[in-house]
Motif scaffolding. Structure first.
Motif, PDB file in Angstrom:
ATOM      1  N   ASN A 295       0.398  -1.592   0.134  1.00 21.52           N
ATOM      2  CA  ASN A 295       0.504   0.301  -0.239  1.00 21.52           C
ATOM      3  C   ASN A 295       0.936   1.516  -0.105  1.00 21.52           C
ATOM      4  OD1 ASN A 295      -1.970   1.536   0.185  1.00 21.52           O
ATOM      5  ND2 ASN A 295      -3.111   1.231   2.159  1.00 21.52           N
ATOM      6  N   GLY A 296       0.032   2.219  -0.923  1.00 17.57           N
ATOM      7  CA  GLY A 296       0.984   3.581  -0.256  1.00 17.57           C
ATOM      8  C   GLY A 296       0.114   4.832  -1.134  1.00 17.57           C
ATOM      9  N   TYR A 297       0.664   5.818  -1.419  1.00 15.69           N
ATOM     10  CA  TYR A 297       0.218   6.914  -2.378  1.00 15.69           C
ATOM     11  C   TYR A 297       0.386   6.484  -3.270  1.00 15.69           C
ATOM     12  CZ  TYR A 297      -0.438   9.955   1.623  1.00 15.69           C
ATOM     13  OH  TYR A 297      -0.886  11.003   2.029  1.00 15.69           O
TER      14      TYR A 297
ATOM     15  N   LEU B 280      14.779  11.843   3.581  1.00 18.06           N
ATOM     16  CA  LEU B 280      15.527  12.634   4.995  1.00 18.06           C
ATOM     17  C   LEU B 280      16.988  13.271   3.890  1.00 18.06           C
ATOM     18  CD1 LEU B 280      17.636  10.823   6.746  1.00 18.06           C
ATOM     19  CD2 LEU B 280      15.826   9.563   7.152  1.00 18.06           C
ATOM     20  N   GLU B 282      17.260  14.279   1.223  1.00 23.12           N
ATOM     21  CA  GLU B 282      17.815  15.538   0.764  1.00 23.12           C
ATOM     22  C   GLU B 282      16.996  16.625   0.901  1.00 23.12           C
ATOM     23  OE1 GLU B 282      14.981  14.198  -3.136  1.00 23.12           O
ATOM     24  OE2 GLU B 282      15.349  11.966  -2.522  1.00 23.12           O
ATOM     25  N   GLU B 301      21.210  16.270  -2.399  1.00 21.77           N
ATOM     26  CA  GLU B 301      22.057  15.155  -1.921  1.00 21.77           C
ATOM     27  C   GLU B 301      22.444  14.791  -0.711  1.00 21.77           C
ATOM     28  OE1 GLU B 301      20.796  11.264  -4.657  1.00 21.77           O
ATOM     29  OE2 GLU B 301      22.475  12.846  -6.192  1.00 21.77           O
ATOM     30  N   GLY B 317      24.593   9.610  -2.185  1.00 17.84           N
ATOM     31  CA  GLY B 317      23.708   8.483  -2.258  1.00 17.84           C
ATOM     32  C   GLY B 317      23.843   7.205  -1.567  1.00 17.84           C
ATOM     33  N   GLN B 319      23.136   7.414   1.922  1.00 15.10           N
ATOM     34  CA  GLN B 319      22.009   7.890   3.158  1.00 15.10           C
ATOM     35  C   GLN B 319      22.360   7.233   4.550  1.00 15.10           C
ATOM     36  OE1 GLN B 319      18.561   7.379   0.975  1.00 15.10           O
ATOM     37  NE2 GLN B 319      19.196   7.511  -0.736  1.00 15.10           N
ATOM     38  N   GLY B 321      19.880   6.720   7.680  1.00 17.56           N
ATOM     39  CA  GLY B 321      19.220   6.655   8.599  1.00 17.56           C
ATOM     40  C   GLY B 321      18.589   6.872  10.046  1.00 17.56           C
ATOM     41  N   PHE B 322      17.487   6.376  10.601  1.00 25.55           N
ATOM     42  CA  PHE B 322      16.932   7.303  11.460  1.00 25.55           C
ATOM     43  C   PHE B 322      17.848   6.652  12.650  1.00 25.55           C
ATOM     44  CE2 PHE B 322      14.541   6.268  15.909  1.00 25.55           C
ATOM     45  CZ  PHE B 322      14.166   7.786  15.738  1.00 25.55           C
TER      46      PHE B 322
ATOM     47  N   VAL C 274       9.864  -0.578  -9.395  1.00 25.65           N
ATOM     48  CA  VAL C 274      10.896   0.397 -10.363  1.00 25.65           C
ATOM     49  C   VAL C 274      11.234   0.696  -8.717  1.00 25.65           C
ATOM     50  CG1 VAL C 274      10.820   2.704 -11.021  1.00 25.65           C
ATOM     51  CG2 VAL C 274       9.319   1.277 -11.611  1.00 25.65           C
ATOM     52  N   GLN C 277      18.536   3.071  -5.564  1.00 26.13           N
ATOM     53  CA  GLN C 277      18.810   3.620  -4.046  1.00 26.13           C
ATOM     54  C   GLN C 277      19.180   4.618  -3.414  1.00 26.13           C
ATOM     55  OE1 GLN C 277      20.032   1.322  -2.442  1.00 26.13           O
ATOM     56  NE2 GLN C 277      21.735   1.749  -0.663  1.00 26.13           N
ATOM     57  N   GLU C 278      18.667   5.782  -4.413  1.00 27.24           N
ATOM     58  CA  GLU C 278      18.995   7.081  -4.350  1.00 27.24           C
ATOM     59  C   GLU C 278      18.113   7.214  -3.347  1.00 27.24           C
ATOM     60  OE1 GLU C 278      18.156   8.622  -8.849  1.00 27.24           O
ATOM     61  OE2 GLU C 278      20.559   9.909  -7.978  1.00 27.24           O
ATOM     62  N   ARG C 279      16.951   6.555  -3.227  1.00 30.10           N
ATOM     63  CA  ARG C 279      15.317   6.451  -2.517  1.00 30.10           C
ATOM     64  C   ARG C 279      15.561   5.435  -2.254  1.00 30.10           C
ATOM     65  NH1 ARG C 279      12.094  11.544  -6.073  1.00 30.10           N
ATOM     66  NH2 ARG C 279      13.144  12.875  -4.887  1.00 30.10           N
ATOM     67  N   LEU C 280      15.738   4.512  -0.953  1.00 28.13           N
ATOM     68  CA  LEU C 280      16.654   3.387  -1.143  1.00 28.13           C
ATOM     69  C   LEU C 280      15.245   2.826   0.183  1.00 28.13           C
ATOM     70  CD1 LEU C 280      17.475   2.538   2.277  1.00 28.13           C
ATOM     71  CD2 LEU C 280      19.516   3.617   1.471  1.00 28.13           C
ATOM     72  N   GLU C 282      12.505   3.101  -0.935  1.00 29.25           N
ATOM     73  CA  GLU C 282      11.108   3.546  -1.334  1.00 29.25           C
ATOM     74  C   GLU C 282      10.894   2.476  -2.649  1.00 29.25           C
ATOM     75  OE1 GLU C 282       9.836   7.492  -3.010  1.00 29.25           O
ATOM     76  OE2 GLU C 282      10.440   8.234  -0.921  1.00 29.25           O
ATOM     77  N   ARG C 299       4.071   4.497  -4.834  1.00 33.90           N
ATOM     78  CA  ARG C 299       5.576   4.610  -4.049  1.00 33.90           C
ATOM     79  C   ARG C 299       5.049   4.001  -2.741  1.00 33.90           C
ATOM     80  NH1 ARG C 299       4.996  10.523  -2.462  1.00 33.90           N
ATOM     81  NH2 ARG C 299       5.441   9.150   0.278  1.00 33.90           N
ATOM     82  N   ILE C 300       5.415   2.919  -2.649  1.00 36.48           N
ATOM     83  CA  ILE C 300       5.987   2.068  -1.384  1.00 36.48           C
ATOM     84  C   ILE C 300       7.232   2.482  -0.768  1.00 36.48           C
ATOM     85  CG2 ILE C 300       5.849  -0.392  -0.147  1.00 36.48           C
ATOM     86  CD1 ILE C 300       5.267  -1.463  -3.161  1.00 36.48           C
ATOM     87  N   GLU C 301       6.420   2.537   1.177  1.00 39.67           N
ATOM     88  CA  GLU C 301       7.345   3.332   1.981  1.00 39.67           C
ATOM     89  C   GLU C 301       7.455   2.278   2.817  1.00 39.67           C
ATOM     90  OE1 GLU C 301       6.595   7.667   3.402  1.00 39.67           O
ATOM     91  OE2 GLU C 301       4.679   6.797   2.744  1.00 39.67           O
ATOM     92  N   GLN C 319      12.983   5.516   8.729  1.00 39.51           N
ATOM     93  CA  GLN C 319      13.936   4.850   7.288  1.00 39.51           C
ATOM     94  C   GLN C 319      14.957   4.261   7.883  1.00 39.51           C
ATOM     95  OE1 GLN C 319      14.334   7.793   3.670  1.00 39.51           O
ATOM     96  NE2 GLN C 319      12.323   8.854   4.654  1.00 39.51           N
TER      97      GLN C 319
END
Lengths: 373, 373, 373, 373
Positions: A295-297, B280, B282, B301, B317, B319, B321-322, C274, C277-280, C282, C299-301, C319
């Motif tokens: 699920n997600g947007y 987080l 970006e 980035e 790149g 990244q 995390g929390f 799709v 790794q730039e938005r790892l 998602e 967009r799965i988070e 994250q």
């Protein structure tokens, strides 16, 4: 199918946008009366002549009264500065025309009411240019709210922010001259207020902060002499919708970087929608429940499944632009005239929007909540 | 380099996060005192034992008083429910410890003030867990504001919205029990208020709407019996910063679809910044001027050019995390203790944040603007 | 639970990453053997000593042979330059250790095969550092493919592009020295080839263009003297998977602007994924069918519903970062050792990946398709 | 200003798009000859009549030969199925008309060459409908490449992927009938090949994999009977541009989820550009160098600073749509006729694009590199 003689007053950007739209409307919508491009007016005859040639109008005039009284003109589009709207609209209505007027109806709420009353008394079909809500995706969004697909609506965050006045060295212009209106709350605020009403219905009360951040501007680019600015350039408000849901609305023309941040996040118990005019062919949709892994947007891309997109492009991904939204607007206006129905948003709706603007200004002075209307 | 004996009270999610952070801190920051993992406490001895093993603590206890009084413990992390913070913190301070406390200090402003005063009187180094502002990109953002890179700041729109309470059939829990605090304005609101203060300094006054949208909940999942909800679940406010700029702040835990919409749009005369914790690593940056053909929002980035990112990853790149943010937080805390300096945000800052929360609640009742503090 | 003595060879970026991971692994995964941080080696004794202190290792050494032969060391992590991997791994295996080796196994396919054979003969548990595939979202992606949720797979587009060598005035370094390996196809290409195999299984044949775009570089920053570059800096290939599906793979370290464009678009008859790794945190997912009005990419988070995310963060939106992926990797390695199972990806898998690299190089020379292996 | 009589052959989607464009062109571009909407043809007279009414053409016909030979028609737009293009174009050229033809010129390279030669011999102004490259942002991109703003170009990744054939149960249609052309490599591939040439110039050689993934389809939706598919539905190629740079190009109409993934990533030593038609009003631009703290991809939003955007919308954020691109195309075509210059892309350019398509098909059969042309 009956013909309708079209007259446009004003040949600036919005005059041109109307011309594009009237020229395209029948190609998009076969069921509407045929728009005959009859006459275009500009206070400068040369501009009027040039526009008539370029936009394909049969005649031109420097005298807007000639246009509104012309027997072959059935429909009048008013695209002149705001302070001229009232006189032109009343004259057109008096001459038995149907009237499209760019927003706002007029700088004064009282004047706007006169316009509403005159139009309703005369039975004129009217429309006001809140073009952005003609987006097929927003039509769907409204339908989803109405059908309860999002559940009870629990919040709305609306914004219309641009940056064309962000630079304090940008010169003093008509836009910020008090005669022309109260500033950004009227200019951009009316768009997002109108969008909020389109989606969720009436706003019952507001608590607003309407302010002037850039307090003076040079009289011309680079001039040493400065003039005090009275018009507001940033407005923020807490709102309560009549349906019971709360939210915020912001109008801002000093939002450095933003070219068209007109959008919202609309939340319901079962789902939510996120939209920005910056990507007008996309709508984000979240539906609660289902498989939590995936699920997600959802990024919904506009396509033929969102009428009337399919009248313009054969498939998703091709995308509509601003002028297509304007064509949808004019097509609906002409269809309403053809059917003898009300168009939307009409003068009354514009007047209701303006009431929210006025309530926000009052609220900001009173530093508390004010009921609308 | 001197060692510091670490004690953690609580072994839930935040206890674990503290453990991760203390275990990683020295690897990231060679200049800090060496954290010696001394003792961990949980009211359930079995959990404490398990945590001690798993997180590498030398000892465990079911008696938090034993921990805060232990001579080999120099630093106490309090990660228990909010109502317990005060007693534990005061005891730890009385025992001469430095104290990290998860936010909020306490459910009551008066209690929080007591905690501040006790800490300051004792000369304890304190820190409160507003972890998100430890993001290297936000450190840069704060620096850009301070250095005037954005020009005069003209607006702020701050949001912390999540959806863990969006479902009206979700059961009544401790989160919404009045003893535990006033609701979302305290829980999530404090994060975005703290972020706003971190970036722009004090908030002078607020006009807020703090409400309870979901007015009752089942006593358990699927139960017929329902209980009235008193805690707020959606709060929106107009704010005026002491520096003169206006804005809005929203806290919302019924924002269906949002998992971590903690962010802001911060606008200055010369530029703007847009951030969301949803991404987080970006930061969007717009700088006015330059070549208009190619100007626009830059997607920055996170990388080693944003300290202390480079202590965690070799290149952009990769990244953070929390848990890395939490490690930065603890690293700064230990460094401050080692240097005999104040840590940030300390108890006093948390208290200042809480004052804004209280002002918002008062404002909502008064239906008008309220000065903070 | 049994303990495992950990030894790390190398204290550079990857050495530190391993240290972070071993320190965090048990906190994340209670079911694994307890990693005891036993010894760390660096050819410079001072660096080894500093690392031992900072990362919490009991002992240090400047002699890697001492480490791999130490009786209290059970597991050896090799994070040294590629040309040293073979000798160290063979020695560690000979000493009865389990071995984690950073990628690639070695610059030569023959040497890598020796390493595989030695490990398998000795029954050592091995793992190679293809850390990115440890992402919980990619684990789910692999599962979705395997379960047929996307239907028959019909295409794959894989990329690993960065820009650290994009500047032709950037100096000649060990990275592009032929002894160290064939260039980007081995360095970054192995990551995306490994990811492709992880998701879709073996690659049967390739047709590649492996080239050197920047043909010479200064011997030092700003130097006039230049040296010819032999290593490839951009590689593109058509691939056929053994399962029958086609695709492309690109590896590129002169991709100006890209810091970590490691990702793919994976298409099946019924859906697609799709990832970058730039938005790892998602993953985009499209599922064909359903309500066409509201269908689109989801967009799965990443969240606790994607194991083992929940071992690190309590909820979506928090994250994971690079070091968390490394912790998952090490956790799985230690678990495999504890259970006496194979870890993944092991030496053999790394060798299979390297075969694809070699096939690409051969194919580029032959200017046509080459079968892998 | 001289008038040009316009004739359109075909009243389907592309016929309508041409009508929109001819109706809007003069409003957008005051300097072009006046398009007089003279005649429209469809093999079904009823459709032709309806289109003439709706699109504002003076006359209609069911006989395309009558149209191309009509003395009041100066310009012929051919929007019929591909197999009819040649005969119609040759007839129009023979009658002294200027000709716009939708892509591809014809299914056969030889036939296309005949068309080129006939047009050039007759001195006809020609244009082919590669509408997407009319995007103002792509005009700027081409200019940036030409001016060296990105430095030496080092890579190109081009894609045109859609999903209208992704479902293997989708029925057999004219699109995949061999008479109509070789499949996706010709249909979508020609767009991205044309875009690549527009930006970077000629493609010297290709190594391609052109395949049919969905090998049979039902003869009608739901039918049991199936028909073998001969046309390709996924094509991938390695390319070498004449300028020396390498890249990949993909054409794919089974790319589940994609509605208009027409775009590229173009890399130079000093910068890069990223574009997708999915967001046609945006272009990502990375410029190497500058302040590393704040460098990154800039999201350029289309605006009046990108001519001829300003002919359509007054400010950024309003956005162009597909039909505006078509209007730019037709405006340029009419301007070229008015000035007696070549239009772009003309028949010869379309022929050059088709040569790349043919080379890809040959290469796929030969399983190796093939020179173009």
């Amino acid at each position: 199918m009956r013909e309708l003689g079209i007259g446009i007053v004003g040949t600036g950007f919005m005059g041109k946008a109307h011309a594009f739209a009237y020229r395209a409307a029948l190609a998009a919508f076969p069921d509407i009366p045929v728009p005959r491009l009859e006459m275009i007016a500009d206070v400068e005859a040369g501009l009027a002549a040039k526009a008539a040639h370029q936009y394909g109008f049969a005649r031109f005039t420097a005298d807007w009264r000639a246009l509104v009284n012309d027997p072959r003109v059935d429909v009048v589009s008013i695209t002149t500065p705001n302070t001229l709207h009232k006189e032109m609209a009343l004259a057109a209505i008096a001459a038995g025309k149907h009237v499209h007027c760019e927003k706002p109806l007029s700088p004064s709420l009282g004047d706007s009411r006169e316009m509403v009353e005159a139009a309703e008394k005369a039975g004129a079909v009217t429309q006001v240019g809140f073009n952005y809500i003609k987006n097929p995706l927003l039509k769907m969004a409204r339908g989803m709210v109405a059908a309860g697909e999002l559940g009870e609506i629990t919040g709305f965050r609306g914004i219309h922010a641009e940056d064309y006045m962000h630079d304090p060295e940008g010169p003093y212009t008509w836009r910020i001259d008090p005669v022309g209106g109260p500033g950004v709350i009227a200019d951009l605020g009316s768009h997002i207020i109108g969008m909020a009403r389109f989606l969720l219905g009436p706003i019952a009360e507001v608590s607003a902060d309407v302010r002037t951040v850039v307090k003076s501007r040079p009289v011309a680019r680079g001039a040493k002499e400065r003039k005090d600015v009275l018009a507001d350039d940033a407005a923020r408000m807490l709102v309560n919708f009549a349906r019971g849901c709360g939210g915020t609305i912001e109008a801002n023309w000093i939002a450095t970087g933003r070219k068209m941040q007109l959008g919202f996040e609309l939340t319901g118990e079962k789902g939510s929608l996120v939209f920005s005019q910056e990507r007008l062919n996309e709508l984000l949709f979240y539906r609660a429940g289902g498989d939590s892994r995936t699920n997600g947007y959802v990024r919904i891309e506009a396509g033929p499944q969102h009428p009337p997109y399919g009248e313009f492009c054969i498939a998703g991904g091709h995308q509509l632009g601003f002028n297509d939204l304007k064509t949808i607007e004019m097509g609906e206006f002409l269809r309403a005239i053809g059917r003898g129905e009300k168009a939307s948003p009409d003068f009354r709706e514009a007047y209701e929007i303006q009431k929210v603007v006025e309530a926000a200004i009052s609220s900001s002075k009173a530093r508390g909540w004010v009921r609308v209307g």
